[in-house]
Design an enzyme around this catalytic site. Sequence first.
Site, PDB file in Angstrom:
ATOM      1  N   SER A  72       0.821  -1.214   0.000  1.00 22.21           N
ATOM      2  CA  SER A  72       0.000   0.000   0.000  1.00 22.21           C
ATOM      3  C   SER A  72       0.854   1.264   0.000  1.00 22.21           C
ATOM      4  O   SER A  72       2.014   1.259   0.412  1.00 22.21           O
ATOM      5  CB  SER A  72      -0.918   0.028   1.219  1.00 22.21           C
ATOM      6  OG  SER A  72      -1.672  -1.160   1.288  1.00 22.21           O
TER       7      SER A  72
HETATM    8  N1  SAH Z   1      -0.746  -5.159   3.894  1.00 25.87           N
HETATM    9  C1  SAH Z   1       0.073  -5.483   2.741  1.00 25.87           C
HETATM   10  C2  SAH Z   1      -0.574  -5.100   1.433  1.00 25.87           C
HETATM   11  C3  SAH Z   1      -1.862  -5.782   1.198  1.00 25.87           C
HETATM   12  S1  SAH Z   1      -2.238  -6.237  -0.473  1.00 25.87           S
HETATM   13  C4  SAH Z   1       1.442  -4.887   2.813  1.00 25.87           C
HETATM   14  O1  SAH Z   1       1.736  -4.134   3.746  1.00 25.87           O
HETATM   15  O2  SAH Z   1       2.257  -5.193   1.937  1.00 25.87           O
HETATM   16  C5  SAH Z   1      -3.576  -7.309  -0.051  1.00 25.87           C
HETATM   17  C6  SAH Z   1      -3.143  -8.674   0.401  1.00 25.87           C
HETATM   18  O3  SAH Z   1      -4.313  -9.355   0.835  1.00 25.87           O
HETATM   19  C7  SAH Z   1      -2.553  -9.520  -0.720  1.00 25.87           C
HETATM   20  O4  SAH Z   1      -1.324 -10.019  -0.320  1.00 25.87           O
HETATM   21  C8  SAH Z   1      -3.580 -10.617  -0.918  1.00 25.87           C
HETATM   22  O5  SAH Z   1      -2.999 -11.860  -1.294  1.00 25.87           O
HETATM   23  C9  SAH Z   1      -4.201 -10.696   0.458  1.00 25.87           C
HETATM   24  N2  SAH Z   1      -5.537 -11.290   0.499  1.00 25.87           N
HETATM   25  C10 SAH Z   1      -6.575 -11.112  -0.356  1.00 25.87           C
HETATM   26  N3  SAH Z   1      -7.646 -11.821   0.043  1.00 25.87           N
HETATM   27  C11 SAH Z   1      -7.272 -12.453   1.196  1.00 25.87           C
HETATM   28  C12 SAH Z   1      -7.944 -13.345   2.093  1.00 25.87           C
HETATM   29  N4  SAH Z   1      -9.213 -13.729   1.910  1.00 25.87           N
HETATM   30  N5  SAH Z   1      -7.255 -13.803   3.154  1.00 25.87           N
HETATM   31  C13 SAH Z   1      -5.971 -13.462   3.371  1.00 25.87           C
HETATM   32  N6  SAH Z   1      -5.287 -12.616   2.570  1.00 25.87           N
HETATM   33  C14 SAH Z   1      -5.937 -12.124   1.485  1.00 25.87           C
END
Ligand code: SAH
Length: 226
Positions: A72
Site C-alpha cells: 500500500s
Molecule cells: N498489507 C500489505 C498489502 C496488502 S495487499 C502490505 O503491507 O504489503 C492485499 C493482500 O491481501 C494480498 O497479499 C492478498 O494476497 C491478500 N488477500 C486477499 N484476500 C485475502 C484473504 N481472503 N485472506 C488473506 N489474505 C488475502
Amino acid sequence: MSPPTSRQPTPNHARQRRLAMVAHDLRRGGIRDESVLAAMARVPREEFLPDEFRSQAYDNCALPIACGQTISQPLIVAMMTEALKLRGGERVLEIGAGSGYQAAVLAELAGEVISLERHPELAEAARRRLQRLGYENVRVVLADGSWGLPDEAPFDCIIVTAAAESCPPALLEQLRMGGRLVGPFGPADAQVLQVIKKTPAGFAISKLTSCRFVPLVSDSSAPRRR
Ligand code: SAH
C-alpha cells in the site's frame, strides 16, 4: 567516490529518504499522531519490495509485489495505523499480510500482530523478512482472512488491507467491545476507507477517504488455517 546507486540505497541514504517521506508526504498529508510518524520513520520500506522497485521505496505510492498484489501507499498505511489509535499492548489482527510492511508498522506500536495471508509464497516471504528484521511480535498465518482467526479472538484492533463490498461479519464478531476495525469497503470502483468502532449501542462507522485496494478473495466456505 561514486554516489550510491539509487537501485540499492545504502542504509543512511534510505533513512534520509524515509525521513523526507515522513515530513513531506505523511505530515503534510494530515498524519498527526507522533507515534505513527516515528514508527513510519523506523520501518525500512525498501526491505519489503522486489529489487526492481527498491529505488522507489520512499515515493508515496503503492507498488507491485509478488503474486499480482501490491504494497500500500505509505500515506494510506499511516492513515490506517493512526485510525487504530494504538497505545501499546494491543493484539492486532491484519487481513492481507502481502509484503509484511503494514504488519511491521503495527508491530512497532502494538503488543502483538497476527497477519493472515492467502498466498503461500507471500506468507512465507513476509514471515522470513519480518524475522530477519527482528520483528518478534508478528506472526504470519496462511489462512483465508475473510473468516478471521476465531481460535484467537477477540482482537483489540483489526485491519483489513484488501477490499470487500462490506466488512466480513466474522471480523466484526471477533472485534472486542470498544475495539476498532479499519478497512476499504464498498463497490470496486468506489471503495472508501472506513473505521468501524464496536460499541454497546452497535457499530459506529466513520469514513476516512476514498481508496483503491486489491480485492479480498475468499477461497473457502468455512474457517480454515493451513
Ligand atoms: N498489507 C500489505 C498489502 C496488502 S495487499 C502490505 O503491507 O504489503 C492485499 C493482500 O491481501 C494480498 O497479499 C492478498 O494476497 C491478500 N488477500 C486477499 N484476500 C485475502 C484473504 N481472503 N485472506 C488473506 N489474505 C488475502
